[in-house]
Design an enzyme around this catalytic site. Structure first.
Site, PDB file in Angstrom:
ATOM      1  N   LYS A  94      16.303 -32.584 -79.107  1.00 39.98           N
ATOM      2  CA  LYS A  94      15.295 -33.542 -79.847  1.00 39.98           C
ATOM      3  C   LYS A  94      15.509 -34.302 -80.574  1.00 39.98           C
ATOM      4  O   LYS A  94      14.972 -35.019 -81.373  1.00 39.98           O
ATOM      5  CB  LYS A  94      13.803 -32.961 -80.729  1.00 39.98           C
ATOM      6  CG  LYS A  94      13.566 -31.064 -79.028  1.00 39.98           C
ATOM      7  CD  LYS A  94      12.626 -30.757 -79.667  1.00 39.98           C
ATOM      8  CE  LYS A  94      12.244 -29.566 -78.905  1.00 39.98           C
ATOM      9  NZ  LYS A  94      11.131 -30.014 -77.431  1.00 39.98           N
ATOM     10  N   ASP A 116      11.037 -21.298 -86.974  1.00 39.05           N
ATOM     11  CA  ASP A 116      11.469 -22.562 -85.588  1.00 39.05           C
ATOM     12  C   ASP A 116      11.094 -24.587 -86.016  1.00 39.05           C
ATOM     13  O   ASP A 116      10.265 -25.085 -86.206  1.00 39.05           O
ATOM     14  CB  ASP A 116      10.227 -22.740 -84.711  1.00 39.05           C
ATOM     15  CG  ASP A 116      10.019 -23.556 -83.810  1.00 39.05           C
ATOM     16  OD1 ASP A 116      11.472 -24.316 -83.228  1.00 39.05           O
ATOM     17  OD2 ASP A 116       8.623 -24.038 -82.532  1.00 39.05           O
ATOM     18  N   GLN A 164      10.977 -28.959 -84.460  1.00 38.18           N
ATOM     19  CA  GLN A 164      10.215 -30.473 -84.888  1.00 38.18           C
ATOM     20  C   GLN A 164      10.582 -30.916 -85.874  1.00 38.18           C
ATOM     21  O   GLN A 164      10.565 -32.217 -85.764  1.00 38.18           O
ATOM     22  CB  GLN A 164       8.927 -30.249 -84.151  1.00 38.18           C
ATOM     23  CG  GLN A 164       8.496 -29.955 -82.844  1.00 38.18           C
ATOM     24  CD  GLN A 164       8.313 -31.224 -82.238  1.00 38.18           C
ATOM     25  OE1 GLN A 164       8.538 -32.218 -81.687  1.00 38.18           O
ATOM     26  NE2 GLN A 164       9.059 -30.445 -80.668  1.00 38.18           N
ATOM     27  N   CYS A 171       3.045 -26.108 -74.030  1.00 44.00           N
ATOM     28  CA  CYS A 171       3.647 -24.718 -74.327  1.00 44.00           C
ATOM     29  C   CYS A 171       3.078 -24.005 -75.455  1.00 44.00           C
ATOM     30  O   CYS A 171       3.849 -23.444 -76.784  1.00 44.00           O
ATOM     31  CB  CYS A 171       5.045 -23.905 -74.719  1.00 44.00           C
ATOM     32  SG  CYS A 171       5.821 -24.497 -73.000  1.00 44.00           S
ATOM     33  N   HIS A 216       4.451 -22.621 -80.768  1.00 47.28           N
ATOM     34  CA  HIS A 216       5.027 -22.597 -79.653  1.00 47.28           C
ATOM     35  C   HIS A 216       5.225 -21.062 -78.974  1.00 47.28           C
ATOM     36  O   HIS A 216       6.092 -19.982 -79.341  1.00 47.28           O
ATOM     37  CB  HIS A 216       6.396 -23.284 -80.162  1.00 47.28           C
ATOM     38  CG  HIS A 216       6.699 -23.976 -78.438  1.00 47.28           C
ATOM     39  ND1 HIS A 216       7.771 -23.215 -77.615  1.00 47.28           N
ATOM     40  CD2 HIS A 216       6.955 -25.157 -77.606  1.00 47.28           C
ATOM     41  CE1 HIS A 216       8.288 -24.238 -76.789  1.00 47.28           C
ATOM     42  NE2 HIS A 216       7.888 -25.079 -76.415  1.00 47.28           N
TER      43      HIS A 216
END
Length: 407
Positions: free
Chosen positions: A224, A198, A201, A361, A121
């Protein structure tokens, strides 16, 4: 896990859009919120609203208990050793930037390397580009396999003794690729590098254990994972965080202020300048309760079935290209021949189906895929196979519509 019963706990899903029952397939961008979270935030504002930490009155004490209680819930959720390792902030983007600006600029030199991947991302690319520009370090990319996965052999070839930081997504927000973080962490550490994960997700969808992964930093966003917007988490190993300087100054992170020098509070508060995001932290705590009660293992099993079903059904559509590996998280990114993804999304919206369209993104990944944009359907714990069937029917209608349009 009964997704239909779970769906009833999400008030926003009980509505029609353009005359059709809503099918929400955009949870990778932002998930919906269960009543339990909405009520927790509402109750906070109705009964407890106050600033935290400094006040000794009743409301201030209650607010502090809720805020710090949410921190403890996060610690348990990702199995961190201490709440000192849990930094609240605005989201994964902010968390990555804190690591880049504080740890990166202090520890990276022009002789060093920063390693990332093309699937990242933008939030996990641009901060490292900036660190490389400022320090003169070399930015390197681990190449992707044909199916959008990463080979550990390529990780070993790319990460060297000159590598100071490896920054990588746990799950790709476009391909659904689940990266082998534990193995990559081991390679990074063998070369003396730290790893920044990261988890935007992954935290909503997987059972995350930062001690088992042995990662140095892990970031994720509340919105999220059924929590409100504006709240995120930076996990960092305490020994690293202790050595890092804050990047935002004033307010809550202050210990002693003198005329020309000041000192900071201890962890985690030295990284939380200004009035914290109290209500959203309360909502994050309620979201973690909700997910924990459901059981992350149950969520994983449900989403694995949904992902497999979605791949099977979408593969039946002639002229539809699916991107990413067979084994994936619960999202499918695709393109329909000769139809722009924005047009696909627009037609689906007329059928009450919400998906995402664009570059997500991830412009580097779009270039790697040789396309400028894609459509993405992303699923969560409240989605069912019926939602996938509605998506397939909507895509067939999209094909029919554009097949009849004269160009």
């Amino acid at each position: 896990m009964d997704a239909r019963a779970i769906r009833e706990q999400f008030p926003i899903l009980d509505q029609e859009v353009n005359g059709h029952p809503l099918v929400y397939l955009d949870s990778s961008a932002s998930s919906q919120k269960p009543l339990q979270v909405i009520e927790a935030v509402d109750h906070y504002y109705r009964t407890t609203n106050s600033n935290v930490h400094r006040g000794v009155h009743t409301l201030g004490s209650r607010a502090t208990d809720l805020y710090e209680g949410a921190r403890e819930k996060v610690r348990r959720f990702i199995n961190a050793k201490s709440t000192a390792e849990i930094i609240f902030n605005r989201g994964a983007t902010t968390a990555i930037n804190i690591v880049a600006q504080s740890y990166g600029l202090a520890n990276v030199t022009k002789e060093d390397e920063i390693v990332i991947t093309p699937m990242e991302h933008h939030s996990n690319i641009i901060p490292w580009q900036q660190v490389a520009k400022i320090t003169g370090a070399t930015l390197k990319y681990i190449p992707l396999q044909e199916d959008g996965t990463i080979s550990l052999d390529d990780v070993r070839k790319t990460v060297t003794s000159n590598t100071k930081i490896v920054a990588i997504a746990h799950i790709s927000n476009v391909l659904g690729t689940i990266n082998p973080i534990k193995e990559i962490t081991k390679i990074a550490h063998e070369n003396g590098a730290v790893i920044v994960v990261d988890g935007a997700q992954s935290a909503p969808h997987l059972q995350v254990d930062v001690q088992d992964l042995d990662c140095d930093f892990y970031t994720f966003s509340g919105h999220k994972m059924c929590a409100p917007t504006g709240i995120g988490v930076l996990y960092g190993k305490q020994a690293l965080l202790e050595k890092m300087e804050p990047v935002e100054f004033g307010g809550e992170m202050i210990d002693i202020v003198d005329m020309y020098e000041s000192t900071w509070k201890e962890l985690p508060w030295k990284f939380e300048g200004g009035t914290p995001i109290i209500a959203s932290a309360v909502g994050l705590g309620a979201a973690i309760d909700f997910l924990t009660d459901l059981g992350m293992d149950n969520i994983v099993q449900h989403e694995e079935k949904l992902a497999a079903y979605a791949l099977e059904r979408l593969s039946e559509i002639e002229g539809l290209t699916i991107y990413g590996p067979k084994k994936r998280a619960a999202l499918v990114t695709f393109n329909l021949d000769d139809v722009h993804p924005h047009d696909v999304s627009t037609v689906l919206d007329t059928e009450g189906i919400a998906i995402r369209a664009g570059h997500h993104c991830a412009q580097l990944l779009m270039k790697w895929l040789n396309t400028s944009a894609t459509a993405r359907a992303s699923m969560y714990l409240y989605n069912t196979e019926d939602d996938i069937d509605r998506l397939v029917a909507g895509l067939l209608k999209t094909k029919e519509y554009f097949g009849n349009v004269a160009y």
